[in-house]
Design a protein around this motif. Structure first.
Motif, PDB file in Angstrom:
ATOM      1  N   LEU A 175       0.816  -1.213   0.000  1.00  0.00           N
ATOM      2  CA  LEU A 175       0.000   0.000   0.000  1.00  0.00           C
ATOM      3  C   LEU A 175       0.849   1.263   0.000  1.00  0.00           C
ATOM      4  CD1 LEU A 175      -2.844  -1.039   2.470  1.00  0.00           C
ATOM      5  CD2 LEU A 175      -2.923  -0.961  -0.024  1.00  0.00           C
ATOM      6  N   ASP A 176       2.045   1.196   0.547  1.00  0.00           N
ATOM      7  CA  ASP A 176       2.924   2.371   0.556  1.00  0.00           C
ATOM      8  C   ASP A 176       3.268   2.846  -0.859  1.00  0.00           C
ATOM      9  OD1 ASP A 176       2.981   2.686   3.279  1.00  0.00           O
ATOM     10  OD2 ASP A 176       4.967   1.777   3.557  1.00  0.00           O
ATOM     11  N   ARG A 177       3.134   1.965  -1.834  1.00  0.00           N
ATOM     12  CA  ARG A 177       3.470   2.345  -3.202  1.00  0.00           C
ATOM     13  C   ARG A 177       2.505   3.378  -3.773  1.00  0.00           C
ATOM     14  NH1 ARG A 177       4.658  -3.931  -4.652  1.00  0.00           N
ATOM     15  NH2 ARG A 177       6.862  -3.957  -4.037  1.00  0.00           N
ATOM     16  N   THR A 178       1.326   3.521  -3.172  1.00  0.00           N
ATOM     17  CA  THR A 178       0.364   4.520  -3.648  1.00  0.00           C
ATOM     18  C   THR A 178       0.244   5.688  -2.680  1.00  0.00           C
ATOM     19  OG1 THR A 178      -1.486   3.300  -2.640  1.00  0.00           O
ATOM     20  CG2 THR A 178      -0.961   2.809  -4.944  1.00  0.00           C
ATOM     21  N   GLY A 179       1.149   5.789  -1.695  1.00  0.00           N
ATOM     22  CA  GLY A 179       1.110   6.911  -0.771  1.00  0.00           C
ATOM     23  C   GLY A 179       0.798   6.483   0.650  1.00  0.00           C
ATOM     24  N   SER A 180       0.422   7.452   1.475  1.00  0.00           N
ATOM     25  CA  SER A 180       0.223   7.198   2.901  1.00  0.00           C
ATOM     26  C   SER A 180      -1.189   6.747   3.261  1.00  0.00           C
ATOM     27  CB  SER A 180       0.542   8.468   3.698  1.00  0.00           C
ATOM     28  OG  SER A 180      -0.333   9.532   3.317  1.00  0.00           O
ATOM     29  N   ALA A 181      -2.101   6.752   2.284  1.00  0.00           N
ATOM     30  CA  ALA A 181      -3.499   6.429   2.597  1.00  0.00           C
ATOM     31  C   ALA A 181      -3.653   5.015   3.136  1.00  0.00           C
ATOM     32  CB  ALA A 181      -4.369   6.617   1.362  1.00  0.00           C
ATOM     33  N   GLY A 182      -2.843   4.082   2.621  1.00  0.00           N
ATOM     34  CA  GLY A 182      -2.958   2.702   3.073  1.00  0.00           C
ATOM     35  C   GLY A 182      -2.668   2.549   4.551  1.00  0.00           C
ATOM     36  N   ARG A 183      -1.651   3.265   5.039  1.00  0.00           N
ATOM     37  CA  ARG A 183      -1.347   3.186   6.466  1.00  0.00           C
ATOM     38  C   ARG A 183      -2.491   3.745   7.307  1.00  0.00           C
ATOM     39  NH1 ARG A 183       4.959   3.671   7.880  1.00  0.00           N
ATOM     40  NH2 ARG A 183       5.791   2.488   6.111  1.00  0.00           N
ATOM     41  N   SER A 184      -3.107   4.833   6.843  1.00  0.00           N
ATOM     42  CA  SER A 184      -4.241   5.382   7.576  1.00  0.00           C
ATOM     43  C   SER A 184      -5.390   4.395   7.596  1.00  0.00           C
ATOM     44  CB  SER A 184      -4.696   6.698   6.935  1.00  0.00           C
ATOM     45  OG  SER A 184      -3.727   7.702   7.101  1.00  0.00           O
TER      46      SER A 184
END
Length: 440
Positions: free
Chosen positions: A153-162
């Motif tokens: 998910l980090d490959r598309t930005g920080s939204a995955g961590r949220s």
């Protein structure tokens, strides 16, 4: 997002042959055959996720040690629902399949009371908010699945961590419906879930903040799903035959990870499941890999034998989750209400521009504006009216129908959602403290 499964009509991962290599054609046949199990709607389920806060200081993060102690105590509590912990320490209760709305409400209400009693002894409370308003997202669970998920998910930005660490929802599970056409037919229900879903996003939006500040969206949680991207968090356009559309989506979705018994899991970049079946690299995919792949897809409507509706933010109050459960059950399982909902939301489909949910203008407007959007507000009012008429036919008690009516009067008829209450309280706190908020 959940690893647990509330089954309404069964789970699409059953009867797996874990070591059998699968071909592209076999994957398509398996997905078409097991992810939509049709029949008269008889079962209902709900998965309720909660953030866990300090009772006295909700803005202070709960330490891992305190969560460890509280969750160890919960493991000894007998529950009718499955209790799981999410990557950021959120708690989720997944009900067993229920034969009626009130059976589902009764089981989960009793389980939540037991969970709250244990947490309260440790000074902790369940917070029904769709996205953590105060703390920076933190990982609580350290497992290979979540390590791989975070890397992907980090490959598309920080939204995955949220999404993993800071989100909470009410997920309603309904049967896939009849094979035959009509208000309860599986094709109609599939389409309705993706269009009515935007109305549910708007009506129950309850995540307007992150990092102590408004994000500009009533549902920040839905925004995060949109930011993750359609391959992982999107759905096929709900026109045409659902089984074929979902099978194509599964095959063309990116593989999150290739699991291994020894060593770290591999996280390929851009490898779809279709390409994996054709290349057989880095190793041939098996039926167990397909089963696992299905659990790594997070569309707003996920077919798992039943339909899992995943778009509703966690709700305020101890019993706030009951309202979206009751409204959704009524609009899907009562034939008259289902027909009304279909006619009501059909004009909204013009705003999708034939793009899949949640990555289309209709869903974006719902997440950003809530019921401040006039068309969504009008549709929500009509749907709530239909649900209220249907609930007695589904055996709902006066307490449940009164709760739905109160929600309609407080929010829907006023073009508001719970996110507006949070924003009003934040503005009031800012005004009183000259910039220092004390929102609880």
């Amino acid at each position: 997002m959940s690893d647990s499964s509330t089954t309404a009509a069964g789970d699409c991962t059953e009867h797996a042959e874990p070591r059998t290599r699968v071909t592209e054609a076999e994957v398509e046949a398996l997905v078409r055959g097991i992810c939509f199990k049709t029949g008269p709607p008889r079962r209902l389920g709900v998965e309720v996720e909660w953030l866990v806060h300090e009772e006295r200081e909700p803005q202070r993060p709960v330490t891992p040690d305190r969560l460890d102690a509280a969750y160890a105590a919960l493991r000894s509590v007998p529950l009718g629902s499955a209790l799981t912990v999410e990557p950021g320490g959120q708690l989720e209760l997944s009900s067993p399949p229920a034969a009626s709305l009130m059976e589902c409400v009764g089981t989960v209400s009793a389980d939540l009371a037991a969970v709250r009693a244990v947490l309260r002894r440790d000074g902790l409370v369940l917070a029904g908010i769709g996205h953590e308003p105060w703390h920076s997202p933190r990982r609580y669970l350290r497992e290979p699945r979540y390590d791989a998920m975070e890397t992907a998910l980090d490959r598309t930005g920080s939204a995955g961590r949220s999404m993993m660490r800071a989100s909470a929802s009410v997920q309603v599970c309904v049967d896939a419906g009849h094979e035959e056409p009509g208000p309860l037919g599986h094709g109609r229900r599939w389409w309705l879930a993706h269009t009515l879903g935007a109305v549910l996003v708007a009506a129950f939006a309850h995540s307007p903040m992150a990092g102590h500040r408004p994000t500009g969206w009533r549902s920040t949680r839905q925004l995060r799903w949109m930011e993750i991207g359609p391959g992982r968090a999107g759905a096929p356009v709900p026109d045409g035959e659902p089984r074929a559309a979902w099978a194509r989506h599964v095959l063309d979705a990116p593989v999150m990870c290739v699991r291994r018994e020894d060593g770290p899991w591999e996280v390929p970049d851009g490898l779809t499941f279709r390409e994996w079946t054709r290349s057989g690299a880095p190793r041939p995919p098996t039926r167990a890999d397909l089963d696992y792949h299905l659990t790594t897809l997070f569309p707003p409507v996920r077919p798992r034998g039943h339909l899992e509706l995943r778009m509703i933010d966690a709700q305020p109050g101890d019993d706030g989750w009951i309202v979206p459960l009751a409204v959704t059950a009524a609009l899907f399982d009562d034939p008259e209400a289902a027909e009304t909902a279909y006619r009501t939301v059909k004009p909204l489909a013009e705003r999708t521009l034939a793009l899949p949910a949640p990555h289309n203008p209709l869903w974006a407007d719902a997440a950003r504006d809530g019921l401040a959007d006039p068309e969504l507000a009008e549709a929500a009012a009509d749907c709530f009216t239909a649900a209220l008429a249907a609930l007695p036919r589904l055996g709902a008690t006066t307490e449940v129908t009164d709760a739905v009516a109160a929600y309609r009067d407080r929010y829907v008829l006023r073009g508001r959602c719970p996110a507006d209450d949070l924003l009003d309280r934040l503005r009031g706190a800012d005004a009183r403290a000259h910039g220092k908020d004390d929102l609880r």
